[in-house]
Motif scaffolding. Structure first.
Motif, PDB file in Angstrom:
ATOM      1  N   TYR A 284       1.664   8.121   0.429  1.00 56.39           N
ATOM      2  CA  TYR A 284       1.994   7.551  -0.879  1.00 56.39           C
ATOM      3  C   TYR A 284       3.417   7.930  -1.286  1.00 56.39           C
ATOM      4  CZ  TYR A 284      -2.496   5.608  -2.444  1.00 56.39           C
ATOM      5  OH  TYR A 284      -3.615   4.829  -2.611  1.00 56.39           O
ATOM      6  N   GLN A 289       5.306   5.613  -4.000  1.00 53.02           N
ATOM      7  CA  GLN A 289       4.247   5.556  -5.012  1.00 53.02           C
ATOM      8  C   GLN A 289       3.906   6.981  -5.455  1.00 53.02           C
ATOM      9  OE1 GLN A 289       0.985   2.925  -3.904  1.00 53.02           O
ATOM     10  NE2 GLN A 289       2.362   1.657  -2.696  1.00 53.02           N
ATOM     11  N   HIS A 292       0.648   7.752  -7.474  1.00 48.31           N
ATOM     12  CA  HIS A 292      -0.552   7.816  -6.644  1.00 48.31           C
ATOM     13  C   HIS A 292      -0.616   9.136  -5.874  1.00 48.31           C
ATOM     14  CE1 HIS A 292      -0.642   3.378  -7.263  1.00 48.31           C
ATOM     15  NE2 HIS A 292      -1.945   3.588  -7.202  1.00 48.31           N
TER      16      HIS A 292
END
Length: 307
Positions: A284, A289, A292
């Motif tokens: 992630y 991200q 996340h």
């Protein structure tokens, strides 16, 4: 094998799989239209051709298809809409939906393949509504309207008797997600289990449809884990992880790793779960991200794991 026309390709694929013309074209065009296409008497539009090929499990080919100017404009708008959803640019998606809707109003309802375009427009509206927090009952209503355009006998569950396009698979997956949001968990699980089995039988060699497969496994493993069926969740996770690695479909890979870590931890295999929590967070992070990744780290702490 070389084919003189796209119709030859469609007919050969259909006959090799022992499908009737009615099975292949059900809901998206008439069998007489498919017969004309197979015999080289009619050129299919792009959306119609995509739907027919996906139902037959044929990958998208670089074929020269004649477009009218208006059809080309609509197709380009639909492709831009796909990109908007990928970027989560829902404001631009709304503008494109309005433009596409205006263009579709001028199209004859008898034009072959128009159902596929109308279905995608209805589906796009449902996705936008969902993003903006519309009530799930309203979103479900639009999703059911979209799927009924090409699968008029869909009863909210059973799909075994029909062939499906990538677009139809996406709509059905989203129906399952809305069922889950409405606390209709077992309706969601049953629908996606049927979709999983359908794809394993028909669609995994087709890029456009197979990209949905790990997403379906991700949803199922999450839901089974929520219900305490950790061993079933673990099997679904592993199937998805193996598929992602073999076919390079990495979009859902870190979530499948996370779901596997949770299932292992719940089964008392906390030491083994550590590496999967770690791998999920790292991937992630590498994908940009960060939220996340942080969520994975925080949830790992529930099991006494620091990563």
């Amino acid at each position: 094998m070389a084919y003189d026309t796209i119709g030859d390709l469609l007919r050969d694929a259909r006959e090799r799989q022992n499908y009737s013309q009615e099975e292949v074209c059900y809901g998206i065009c008439t069998s007489s239209t498919l017969s004309r296409i197979e015999n080289g008497l009619q050129a299919p539009g792009k959306k119609l051709l995509e739907g027919l090929m996906e139902r037959l499990g044929i990958g998208n080919l670089n074929t020269d298809i004649s477009f009218t100017k208006k059809e080309a404009e609509r197709y380009q708008l639909a492709q831009e809409l796909v990109r908007c959803f990928g970027k989560q640019d829902y404001q631009r998606a709304q503008r494109i939906v309005k433009e596409l809707e205006e263009k579709l109003r001028t199209v004859s309802g008898r034009e072959s393949g128009i159902k596929m375009e109308q279905q995608y427009l209805c589906f796009a509206k449902a996705l936008i509504e969902k993003n903006y927090g519309e009530q799930p009952e309203k979103v479900l209503k639009h999703l059911l309207k979209a799927i009924s355009m090409t699968l008029p006998d869909f009863d909210g569950m059973h799909i075994y008797t029909r062939l499906l396009s990538s677009q139809e698979i996406s709509i059905l997956n989203n129906i399952g997600c809305i069922y889950h949001e409405m606390d209709r968990l077992w309706d969601a699980i049953r629908l996606l289990m049927e979709l999983k089995e359908y794809m394993e039988k028909h669609s995994l060699e087709n890029h456009q449809t197979s990209v949905k497969y790990p997403m379906i496994l991700q949803n199922l493993s999450s839901w089974m884990g929520q219900e305490g069926y950790y061993r079933d969740a673990l099997k679904l996770c592993q199937k998805g992880i193996d598929f992602c690695i073999e076919y390079g479909k990495m979009h859902t890979f870190p979530m499948l790793l996370y779901n596997k870590a949770c299932a292992l931890a719940e089964l008392g295999q906390v030491d083994l779960s550590v590496e999967f929590f770690y791998e999920s967070a790292v991937i992630y992070q590498a994908m940009g991200q960060r939220e996340h990744a942080e969520q994975v780290r925080n949830n790992a702490k529930i099991y006494g794991i620091e990563i």
